[in-house]
Design a protein around this motif. Structure first.
Motif, PDB file in Angstrom:
ATOM      1  N   ILE A   1       0.851  -1.186   0.000  1.00 49.83           N
ATOM      2  CA  ILE A   1       0.000   0.000   0.000  1.00 49.83           C
ATOM      3  C   ILE A   1       0.887   1.236   0.000  1.00 49.83           C
ATOM      4  CG2 ILE A   1      -1.871  -1.163   1.244  1.00 49.83           C
ATOM      5  CD1 ILE A   1      -0.954   0.347   3.769  1.00 49.83           C
TER       6      ILE A   1
ATOM      7  N   THR B   1      -7.777  -0.994   5.325  1.00 49.59           N
ATOM      8  CA  THR B   1      -7.134  -1.495   4.112  1.00 49.59           C
ATOM      9  C   THR B   1      -6.842  -2.988   4.203  1.00 49.59           C
ATOM     10  OG1 THR B   1      -6.107   0.656   3.750  1.00 49.59           O
ATOM     11  CG2 THR B   1      -5.143  -1.223   2.579  1.00 49.59           C
ATOM     12  N   SER B   2      -6.359  -3.425   5.371  1.00 41.37           N
ATOM     13  CA  SER B   2      -5.933  -4.822   5.520  1.00 41.37           C
ATOM     14  C   SER B   2      -7.063  -5.732   5.951  1.00 41.37           C
ATOM     15  CB  SER B   2      -4.790  -4.909   6.528  1.00 41.37           C
ATOM     16  OG  SER B   2      -5.204  -4.386   7.783  1.00 41.37           O
TER      17      SER B   2
ATOM     18  N   TRP C   1       1.602  -3.615   3.960  1.00 38.20           N
ATOM     19  CA  TRP C   1       0.859  -2.880   4.979  1.00 38.20           C
ATOM     20  C   TRP C   1       1.299  -3.258   6.391  1.00 38.20           C
ATOM     21  CZ3 TRP C   1      -1.784  -5.396   8.711  1.00 38.20           C
ATOM     22  CH2 TRP C   1      -2.206  -6.698   8.467  1.00 38.20           C
TER      23      TRP C   1
END
Length: 598
Positions: free
Chosen positions: A186, A205-206, A231
């Motif tokens: 990312i 995001t994860s 990430w």
């Protein structure tokens, strides 16, 4: 009917005795294959093993049911030099059981493991980095751990992980040491954004669930720009910048400041200390056989419970009286079992070999050479001659000669010197001495001889003389030290003196001395050559009339006999150390840094 019943009963008894007979450990091995470490235990029959993971102590406990083992298999193994996750492996008898053995594996960090049974072998697999094992391999072992944690959450608030290895990634973040980042890449570019907001971005995001403590909000906002990084590496970097600490619970990550984490840990330790104050004290007497009471007491004082435990020594009975908690007494018991052993006894054998060889050859005319007389006016005498030959010549008379008178040639005489001598000798000295580990030892042997020395007066007359004693000595001085691997390091000093020949009656004979001083490391029972001297003396003496002695064929009539001499002396020193009480001193299969499980 009665006989059949008795026979059946005897068979049942024999079968039951075989069933309860404990298995014996044949070997214990620890190997590391890539990112997986294996503890392999071999038995003479099938064994049942149970594995427990105590995360609070970072320990894996492997219990073996109905097993017995020799003392050589009950010593700890230091695995800290490996790059794996284990530090120590400590085997001991399970408390409260007679035939159960427990292996305690101390870890650097909490990682996963599972037990595999292959015939008569128990293999404990330990991953060296969290995430090495796939979920399929750990389904039987870890399924309940992960699923149970996930089911405790409200499904409406649980984020769906975007990676099947989310638990492995979060576990890797919370561990210390070298980390390997495997998350999706990312980019993060923020300006003056608070730590909670940044952490939430990474969580969204994860796909992992995050709990942020209130103390994190007080940190100064962060400005950072990171491009195309995993990430989990970004998350680890953010926590390092804010001095944050993460704790994993399933796929939930709780983040707080390190200061609050230290405060919570200190509070936990204080609670443990309060519980120890309430723990009852017991008294136990430990007999000490070989070690000094004062030395053992000094070591045990460091493991005694502060302000509660006491250790008293009784010099008369060579006992230690310990009053302390059960946990502290168990630690002291293991220390005493390890340290109170026989001192290694080392037998040192030296072999000193002296070899000498000499060779001498003489061929030619002996003094006075060829003697010719010519009588020009005398009567012509009848031819006559005399010839003599010594068939067993000595070093001083190895010749045969002839004296001939022919016509006017009178007293034609010569002595032809032919002699060859060879001598060989060997002297072997073998001193032996026994001493304790790290204690010097000396052994010596002296040979004294008396020599008469004649006194010479001013007028050249000799008197009765005096008798003077001369001593030759062979000695061995050695200080051995047994290493942890079972080898022997020695400081050695060996000397040997002897007599030489007495050149004249008015002089004492000379003495020769040979010595070696060195430090050497030798395997137990092996032989090493610690020194050697090789001397060679080749000489040839030639005398004669200049020019004439160099004439072809006739030159030998005008020079002394050809007399080459060769003398060789050789000295070699061998040394063989041997530990004579290796098993009693606890050196059999000894491993570096025996783990006491303290």
């Amino acid at each position: 009917m009665t006989k059949r019943i008795l026979t059946l009963l005897s068979l049942l008894v024999s079968v039951s005795s075989l069933a309860v007979a404990p298995a014996n450990i044949k070997s214990v091995n620890y190997i590391q294959e890539g990112e997986v470490s294996k503890l392999i235990i071999d038995f003479d029959k099938t064994v049942i093993a149970e594995r427990n993971h105590i995360k609070a102590d970072k320990q894996i406990i492997l219990d073996l049911k109905s097993v017995s083992a020799d003392k050589k298999f009950m010593r700890g193994i230091d695995t800290s030099e490996f790059t794996g996750s284990s530090v120590f492996i400590s085997p001991y008898k399970k408390p409260g059981s007679t035939n159960d053995i427990r292996f305690a594996i101390q870890l650097r960090d909490n990682v996963r493991s599972f037990v595999e049974t292959k015939r008569n072998k128990i293999i404990l697999h330990i991953e060296n980095r969290f995430g090495v094992f796939t979920r399929a391999k750990l389904k039987k072992v870890a399924e309940s751990e992960f699923i149970a944690d996930d089911n405790t959450l409200d499904s409406s608030k649980v984020l769906v992980p975007k990676s099947s290895s989310i638990n492995d990634i979060l576990e890797n973040i919370t561990q210390s040491g070298v980390k390997r980042y495997v998350g999706r890449k990312i980019s993060l570019n923020v300006n003056n954004v608070s730590y909670p907001d940044i952490l939430k971005m990474i969580g969204d995001t994860s796909g992992f669930n995050i709990i942020i403590e209130d103390e994190v909000s007080t940190l100064k906002p962060l400005t950072i720009s990171l491009t195309k990084l995993p990430w989990d590496q970004v998350l680890d970097t953010i926590m390092d910048l804010g001095d944050l600490v993460a704790v994993k619970h399933g796929n939930i990550l709780t983040i707080t400041t390190s200061e609050k984490a230290r405060t919570a840990k200190q509070k936990e330790l204080d609670e443990e200390s309060k519980n120890k104050v309430l723990e009852p004290l017991v008294t136990k007497i430990f007999p000490i056989s070989y070690a000094a009471l004062s030395d053992i007491k000094k070591i045990l004082d460091t493991y005694s419970t502060k302000d509660r435990g006491t250790i008293t020594s009784d010099d008369r009975t060579q006992n230690l009286i310990v009053k302390d908690t059960i946990e502290s007494i168990e630690k002291m018991k293991k220390i005493i079992e390890t340290l109170d052993t026989q001192t290694p006894q080392i037998l040192i054998e030296a072999r000193i070999v002296e070899a000498s060889e000499s060779y001498e050859f003489r061929a030619g005319l002996a003094a006075p050479g060829l003697n010719i007389q010519y009588d020009a006016f005398g009567d012509v005498a009848e031819s006559s001659g005399a010839f003599s030959l010594n068939t067993a010549p000595t070093a001083s008379s190895g010749f045969f000669g002839a004296q001939i008178s022919v016509g006017r040639l009178a007293n034609l005489a010569f002595n032809l010197d032919l002699m060859e001598s060879e001598s060989k000798g060997k002297i072997i000295s073998s001193p032996k001495v026994i001493t304790e580990n790290n204690k010097p030892a000396t052994i010596s042997n002296s040979d004294q001889r008396n020599f008469r020395v004649e006194s010479v007066a001013e007028d050249g007359s000799t008197g009765a003389g005096t008798i003077t004693p001369i001593t030759a000595t062979i000695s061995l001085n050695v200080t051995p030290k047994v290493t942890n691997e079972g080898s022997i390091a020695m400081t050695v000093s060996i000397s040997k003196s002897g007599f030489s020949s007495q050149e004249s009656s008015d002089q004492l004979p000379g003495t020769t001395t040979r010595s070696v001083n060195t430090n050497v490391l030798v395997e137990n029972g092996s032989t090493v050559v610690i020194g050697g001297i090789y001397q060679t003396d080749d000489s040839t003496l030639s005398q004669g009339i200049p020019f004439l002695m160099d004439l072809p064929l006739l030159g030998w009539l005008f020079k002394s006999a050809y007399n080459p001499k060769k003398v060789r002396n050789e000295l070699i020193i061998f040394l063989t150390p041997r530990i004579i009480n290796q098993e009693e001193a606890g050196l059999v299969n000894r491993e570096l840094g025996d783990d006491l499980g303290l």
